[in-house]
Scaffold this active site. Structure first.
Site, mmCIF file in Angstrom:
data_model
loop_
_atom_site.group_PDB
_atom_site.id
_atom_site.type_symbol
_atom_site.label_atom_id
_atom_site.label_comp_id
_atom_site.label_asym_id
_atom_site.label_seq_id
_atom_site.Cartn_x
_atom_site.Cartn_y
_atom_site.Cartn_z
ATOM 1 N N HIS A 180 17.659 8.844 33.505
ATOM 2 C CA HIS A 180 20.000 9.122 33.568
ATOM 3 C C HIS A 180 20.165 7.985 32.935
ATOM 4 C CE1 HIS A 180 19.287 8.098 37.622
ATOM 5 N NE2 HIS A 180 18.159 9.317 37.781
ATOM 6 N N GLU A 222 3.955 9.467 35.669
ATOM 7 C CA GLU A 222 3.779 10.197 33.925
ATOM 8 C C GLU A 222 5.513 9.465 33.490
ATOM 9 O OE1 GLU A 222 3.802 14.483 34.305
ATOM 10 O OE2 GLU A 222 5.167 14.076 35.926
#
Length: 302
Positions: free
Chosen positions: A246, A208
């Site tokens: 991140h 995903e």
């Protein structure tokens, strides 16, 4: 990896709401649950399963335990997992969700030092269809077979298993590695496990959007996995103007030539295609791709 009907399993947080619901279901499915742990509730029982206050009390009476399934509240999950590692349990299924990230960092370091496999957190666990259930998978969606299923998303694991089962393609094992930011085990770890599993002929990986798990998995498959893999990536309709992941992952992806759009469905699909891995556009296409691979494998064998 020891996931067989002979595996001895203990449930931590057995008298928590989810533990009370799913422990009898796991037992009914064939899982050998030898005891449960719920602090302050020792001496009780659930479905004939004795309950202890601490693992240290249970182990002398039960001997070595292969796996623990943890339903403890998020703030207590770290202590439960560390207690399991301390008594020699080397397979931990973390159903709990919302475990503090720093707790997971601590746990992962301990797991790496002790060669402990952790599934989760925020995971429905593991199911070996027809043999054992470790967690909250709906067993009716699965059937025994040779397709190894590994996913990040819990409910998508069920959906893909159901689609495969309806097409007559059973599963050797199905695992969701978890939906939290910091996960105990990774796609590469499970790909290696499935690659070495004699019951698995083909692997289905369900990814995903967000992070770089799928890009890393695609690279690992190209470099180290011999068995055929089919992929599916959920979230293709998500807006492209939001960066997922991140900063460290973004830098790593650029250094590894994974592309600047790390985290998007397009980036993940492109990574799989570069690795020569067929990618389904929707779950309903997965059985066709799997069947195509299996037929090709049979022709090569002949």
């Amino acid at each position: 990896m020891i996931f067989t009907p002979a595996s001895k399993v203990i449930v931590q947080g057995i008298l928590e709401p989810l533990g009370e619901i799913y422990t009898p279901l796991m037992q009914k499915y064939g899982t050998q649950i030898v005891a449960g742990v719920s602090p302050g509730k020792g001496g009780r029982s659930l479905a004939g399963i004795p309950v202890f206050d601490m693992l240290e009390q249970a182990i002398p009476k039960l001997g070595s335990i292969d796996t623990t399934v943890i339903f403890s509240p998020p703030y207590a999950a770290l202590d439960a997992a560390l207690e399991a590692i301390a008594v020699g349990i080397r397979q931990i299924i973390l159903i709990s969700q919302g475990i503090p990230p720093l707790d997971m960092v601590h746990l992962i370091r301990k797991a790496e030092a002790t060669d402990t496999l952790i599934v989760g957190p925020n995971s429905p666990g593991v199911i070996v269809p027809g043999q054992m259930l470790l967690g909250i998978h709906p067993p009716d969606f699965y059937r025994p077979g040779s397709v190894g299923l590994v996913s990040r998303n819990g409910t998508l694991t069920y959906e893909v298993a159901w689609v495969l089962s309806q097409a007559g393609l059973g599963q050797s094992i199905a695992v969701s590695i978890g939906g939290d930011t910091i996960m105990g085990s990774t796609f590469p770890q499970w790909l290696q496990i499935l690659d070495e599993d004699p019951q698995t002929d083909v692997i289905v990986l369900v990814g995903e959007i967000g992070g770089d798990c799928e890009e890393v998995a695609a690279h690992y498959i190209a470099e180290a996995i011999d068995k055929p893999v089919v992929a599916y990536v959920a979230g293709r309709s998500a807006p492209r103007n939001r960066r997922m992941g991140h900063a460290g992952a973004i830098i790593d992806s650029q250094a590894a030539d994974l592309g600047p759009d790390l985290g998007t469905a397009e980036s993940k699909v492109a990574a799989f295609k570069r690795a020569g891995i067929p990618v389904a556009e929707r779950p309903s296409e997965i059985p066709e791709l799997v069947n195509r691979i299996l037929k090709t494998s049979v022709k090569k064998a002949i």
